[in-house]
Design an enzyme around this catalytic site. Structure first.
Site, PDB file in Angstrom:
ATOM      1  N   GLY A  63      -7.544  -1.448   3.641  1.00  0.00           N
ATOM      2  CA  GLY A  63      -7.325  -1.875   2.790  1.00  0.00           C
ATOM      3  C   GLY A  63      -6.157  -3.297   2.713  1.00  0.00           C
ATOM      4  N   GLU A  84      -0.018  -3.996   5.629  1.00  0.00           N
ATOM      5  CA  GLU A  84      -0.632  -2.618   4.786  1.00  0.00           C
ATOM      6  C   GLU A  84      -0.437  -3.020   3.354  1.00  0.00           C
ATOM      7  OE1 GLU A  84      -1.727  -0.521   4.913  1.00  0.00           O
ATOM      8  OE2 GLU A  84      -1.247   1.648   5.470  1.00  0.00           O
ATOM      9  N   ASP A  85      -1.801  -2.368   2.777  1.00  0.00           N
ATOM     10  CA  ASP A  85      -1.625  -2.861   1.488  1.00  0.00           C
ATOM     11  C   ASP A  85      -0.982  -1.770   0.670  1.00  0.00           C
ATOM     12  OD1 ASP A  85      -2.503  -0.282   2.331  1.00  0.00           O
ATOM     13  OD2 ASP A  85      -4.863  -0.197   1.440  1.00  0.00           O
ATOM     14  N   ASP A 130       2.865   4.445   0.900  1.00  0.00           N
ATOM     15  CA  ASP A 130       3.251   5.536  -0.710  1.00  0.00           C
ATOM     16  C   ASP A 130       3.972   6.560  -0.134  1.00  0.00           C
ATOM     17  OD1 ASP A 130       2.292   7.721  -2.617  1.00  0.00           O
ATOM     18  OD2 ASP A 130       0.492   7.930  -1.984  1.00  0.00           O
ATOM     19  N   SER A 131       3.701   7.861   0.680  1.00  0.00           N
ATOM     20  CA  SER A 131       4.728   9.030   0.956  1.00  0.00           C
ATOM     21  C   SER A 131       5.450   8.252   2.376  1.00  0.00           C
ATOM     22  CB  SER A 131       3.754  10.252   1.671  1.00  0.00           C
ATOM     23  OG  SER A 131       3.111   9.866   2.527  1.00  0.00           O
ATOM     24  N   GLY A 132       4.724   7.180   2.973  1.00  0.00           N
ATOM     25  CA  GLY A 132       4.937   6.615   4.103  1.00  0.00           C
ATOM     26  C   GLY A 132       4.992   7.168   5.265  1.00  0.00           C
ATOM     27  N   LYS A 191       5.198   2.480  -3.624  1.00  0.00           N
ATOM     28  CA  LYS A 191       5.583   3.513  -4.511  1.00  0.00           C
ATOM     29  C   LYS A 191       7.151   4.321  -3.800  1.00  0.00           C
ATOM     30  CE  LYS A 191       1.079   4.283  -5.142  1.00  0.00           C
ATOM     31  NZ  LYS A 191      -0.251   5.900  -5.477  1.00  0.00           N
ATOM     32  N   ASP A 237      -9.225   0.851  -2.693  1.00  0.00           N
ATOM     33  CA  ASP A 237     -10.375   1.801  -3.017  1.00  0.00           C
ATOM     34  C   ASP A 237     -10.078   3.429  -3.709  1.00  0.00           C
ATOM     35  OD1 ASP A 237      -9.507   2.439  -0.270  1.00  0.00           O
ATOM     36  OD2 ASP A 237     -11.923   3.905  -0.626  1.00  0.00           O
ATOM     37  N   ARG A 245     -12.885  -1.706  -3.487  1.00  0.00           N
ATOM     38  CA  ARG A 245     -12.419  -2.850  -3.277  1.00  0.00           C
ATOM     39  C   ARG A 245     -12.466  -4.924  -3.574  1.00  0.00           C
ATOM     40  NH1 ARG A 245     -10.241  -0.259   1.349  1.00  0.00           N
ATOM     41  NH2 ARG A 245     -11.560   1.638   2.232  1.00  0.00           N
TER      42      ARG A 245
HETATM   43  P1  5GP Z   1       0.854   7.794   2.533  1.00  0.00           P
HETATM   44  O1  5GP Z   1       0.626   7.771   4.215  1.00  0.00           O
HETATM   45  O2  5GP Z   1       1.741   6.339   2.522  1.00  0.00           O
HETATM   46  O3  5GP Z   1       1.113   8.179   1.526  1.00  0.00           O
HETATM   47  O4  5GP Z   1      -0.248   6.348   2.222  1.00  0.00           O
HETATM   48  C1  5GP Z   1      -0.558   5.747   2.371  1.00  0.00           C
HETATM   49  C2  5GP Z   1      -2.037   5.139   2.321  1.00  0.00           C
HETATM   50  O5  5GP Z   1      -2.586   5.568   1.393  1.00  0.00           O
HETATM   51  C3  5GP Z   1      -2.568   3.320   2.086  1.00  0.00           C
HETATM   52  O6  5GP Z   1      -2.521   2.345   2.918  1.00  0.00           O
HETATM   53  C4  5GP Z   1      -3.549   3.935   1.127  1.00  0.00           C
HETATM   54  O7  5GP Z   1      -4.904   3.258   1.863  1.00  0.00           O
HETATM   55  C5  5GP Z   1      -3.587   4.939   0.234  1.00  0.00           C
HETATM   56  N1  5GP Z   1      -3.115   4.765  -0.831  1.00  0.00           N
HETATM   57  C6  5GP Z   1      -1.624   5.234  -1.116  1.00  0.00           C
HETATM   58  N2  5GP Z   1      -1.708   5.409  -2.175  1.00  0.00           N
HETATM   59  C7  5GP Z   1      -3.440   5.089  -3.144  1.00  0.00           C
HETATM   60  C8  5GP Z   1      -3.279   3.828  -4.767  1.00  0.00           C
HETATM   61  O8  5GP Z   1      -2.292   3.858  -5.884  1.00  0.00           O
HETATM   62  N3  5GP Z   1      -4.172   3.076  -4.524  1.00  0.00           N
HETATM   63  C9  5GP Z   1      -5.133   3.558  -3.641  1.00  0.00           C
HETATM   64  N4  5GP Z   1      -6.376   3.161  -3.300  1.00  0.00           N
HETATM   65  N5  5GP Z   1      -5.016   3.830  -1.998  1.00  0.00           N
HETATM   66  C10 5GP Z   1      -3.561   4.606  -1.781  1.00  0.00           C
HETATM   67 MG    MG Z   2      -3.970   1.898   3.519  1.00  0.00          MG
END
Ligand code: 5GP
Ligand code: MG
Length: 178
Positions: free
Chosen positions: A48, A102-103, A106-108, A134, A162, A168
């Site tokens: 990403g 990182e792109d 979200d939850s971390g 987020k 994506d 992407r």
């Molecule tokens: P986490 O582990 O923080 O919940 O998620 C992180 C990963 O989830 C990010 O690096 C990304 O790849 C994916 N992700 C989280 N939110 C989004 C979103 O809104 N769109 C997309 N395309 N990927 C997301």
């Molecule tokens: Mg990612």
């Protein structure tokens, strides 16, 4: 384009290219202020962040090593909550200032997993730079040093992000049209 179709979903324009690039410039300025002369290693997370790190490094006014890592957790619109290492942090992170790029956080869960992996390499410091964040979904307590834009708990694509491997390559970012 105001709307795009990615697989079975419709997305609408959310962040146009000019705003993305202005945000990249601001983040690059912050990194330049903090790391110029320090010789850090940037570790962008595949896939990403491939566009983000390319733009970011071209706006920074210092040179840095770049070493991609790859950890996966997402399938479709949801995080699986289970993180898998595909390509980890290199040995040469030891004793260095490492910046994880990182792109989106979200939850971390993914980032926390990566931070713990990186700590095993005993870097001099760990900094986190994410384009999107987020806060409403964030469940962890690590500090995020550089944030491009905080967004609501919606699903976005484009600029590297994506939906099931598609979407992407758009230069703008689009949000799911529910
Ligand atoms: P986490 O582990 O923080 O919940 O998620 C992180 C990963 O989830 C990010 O690096 C990304 O790849 C994916 N992700 C989280 N939110 C989004 C979103 O809104 N769109 C997309 N395309 N990927 C997301
Ligand atoms: Mg990612």
């Amino acid at each position: 384009m105001e709307k795009i179709q990615v697989l079975d979903k419709t997305f609408r324009l959310y962040m146009p290219e000019a705003e993305i690039q202005a945000t990249v410039k601001r983040l690059a300025d912050e990194l330049s202020r903090d790391f110029k002369g320090k010789d850090p290693i940037l570790c962008p997370v595949l896939t990403g962040s491939y566009l983000f790190v390319a733009d970011l490094t071209r706006q920074m006014d210092f040179d840095a090593q770049v070493s991609f890592v790859r950890y996966t957790s997402y399938e479709g619109l949801e995080s699986t909550g289970e993180v898998t290492k595909v390509m980890g942090f290199p040995d040469r992170c030891t004793g260095r200032d490492v910046i994880i790029v990182e792109d989106i956080v979200d939850s971390g869960i993914s980032m926390e997993f990566m931070i713990n992996e990186l700590k095993k390499r005993e870097p001099a410091s760990i900094s986190i730079c994410t384009f999107f964040f987020k806060p409403g979904n964030f469940k962890k307590d690590f500090k995020i040093d550089y944030v491009g834009k905080s967004i609501a708990n919606d699903f976005i694509v484009g600029y590297g992000l994506d939906y099931s491997g598609q979407g992407r390559t758009y230069r703008d970012v689009y949000i799911l049209d529910r």
